[in-house]
Write an enzyme that holds these catalytic residues in place. Structure first.
Site, PDB file in Angstrom:
ATOM      1  N   VAL A   1       0.853  -1.176   0.000  1.00  0.00           N
ATOM      2  CA  VAL A   1       0.000   0.000   0.000  1.00  0.00           C
ATOM      3  C   VAL A   1       0.890   1.227   0.000  1.00  0.00           C
ATOM      4  CG1 VAL A   1      -1.848   1.235   1.212  1.00  0.00           C
ATOM      5  CG2 VAL A   1      -1.701  -1.268   1.376  1.00  0.00           C
ATOM      6  N   CYS A   2       0.534   2.214  -0.812  1.00  0.00           N
ATOM      7  CA  CYS A   2       1.212   3.505  -0.788  1.00  0.00           C
ATOM      8  C   CYS A   2       2.727   3.325  -1.040  1.00  0.00           C
ATOM      9  CB  CYS A   2       0.914   4.198   0.538  1.00  0.00           C
ATOM     10  SG  CYS A   2       1.329   5.950   0.624  1.00  0.00           S
ATOM     11  N   SER A   3       3.555   3.970  -0.228  1.00  0.00           N
ATOM     12  CA  SER A   3       5.006   3.901  -0.426  1.00  0.00           C
ATOM     13  C   SER A   3       5.594   2.547  -0.063  1.00  0.00           C
ATOM     14  CB  SER A   3       5.703   4.995   0.391  1.00  0.00           C
ATOM     15  OG  SER A   3       5.365   4.905   1.761  1.00  0.00           O
TER      16      SER A   3
ATOM     17  N   ALA B   1      -2.424   2.324  -4.462  1.00  0.00           N
ATOM     18  CA  ALA B   1      -1.980   3.713  -4.441  1.00  0.00           C
ATOM     19  C   ALA B   1      -1.976   4.224  -2.995  1.00  0.00           C
ATOM     20  CB  ALA B   1      -2.871   4.550  -5.352  1.00  0.00           C
TER      21      ALA B   1
ATOM     22  N   THR C   1       1.620   3.465  -6.621  1.00  0.00           N
ATOM     23  CA  THR C   1       2.079   3.963  -5.328  1.00  0.00           C
ATOM     24  C   THR C   1       1.412   5.295  -5.065  1.00  0.00           C
ATOM     25  OG1 THR C   1       4.061   4.306  -3.959  1.00  0.00           O
ATOM     26  CG2 THR C   1       4.104   5.238  -6.180  1.00  0.00           C
TER      27      THR C   1
END
Length: 208
Positions: free
Chosen positions: A98-100, A148, A118
């Site tokens: 998830v994300c970074s 993202a 990301t």
């Protein structure tokens, strides 16, 4: 089914808890909070999460979930998360971020030449680590699923539920958690964000 939720300092709580709430309630799932040590891990907003196991103790998992957060750069520099991912990814059914958190998958070589998403502020960093960056909210490529920024972890987890147990289970889960977002403000996630906005967001991720 063993699902490993990776912990590291200054991760973002929602990146972890969103997928956890979707996946851990599935009757087949045994959830594990895995970290470098058994000591509590503090998120970027100060929430303390207690690991249930360590990287040294857990050498396999059916599903791996790697959150992002403000500590992603330090986690990259430390290299411990990536080393564990290299060891456990080959036998996992699904490896996700998830994300970074995608940067940690990339550091482990999992995203080399693969499409992935990301947080919008870190697309250049992810590309520099060898991924083929997409702007989709969730990207599925083989056994790897990336989400993202932050709230997309819920979408990622619902996607996983569908892949693992079928769309009917996923629809029920989405209904059960009443996931039907109606944000109070109209905000478009940037496609090509302005340089000053990117710089500000990177500063937030870096804890400045």
């Amino acid at each position: 089914m063993d699902v490993a939720f990776v912990l590291y300092p200054r991760m973002t709580a929602l990146d972890l808890v969103g997928p956890y709430e979707v996946l851990a309630h599935q009757p087949e799932v045994t959830a594990h909070f895995v970290a470098a040590s058994p000591d509590p891990v503090t998120t970027d907003a100060g929430l303390a999460v207690v690991p249930t196991t360590t990287f040294a103790e857990l050498d396999r998992a059916d599903v791996i979930v790697v959150p992002g957060g403000g500590g992603w750069a330090e986690a990259l520099a430390d290299g411990v998360v990536a080393a564990w991912l290299r060891a456990v990814h080959p036998t996992a059914t699904w490896t996700t971020s998830v994300c970074s958190g995608s940067t940690l998958l990339a550091q482990a070589g999992i995203l080399a030449g693969r499409p992935a998403t990301t947080h919008w502020a870190l697309r250049d960093e992810l590309a520099a680590l060898g991924a083929v960056v997409r702007t989709d909210r969730v990207v599925v490529d083989g056994t790897v699923v990336t989400g993202a920024g932050v709230s997309a972890g819920i979408d990622l987890a619902l996607t996983l539920v569908g892949l693992l147990w079928g769309d009917e289970r996923a629809r029920f889960t989405q209904l059960f958690i009443e996931y039907d977002p109606e944000p109070p403000h109209e905000v478009e996630v940037p496609g090509e964000p302005a340089a000053d906005l990117v710089a500000f967001a990177r500063g937030v991720f870096a804890g400045r």
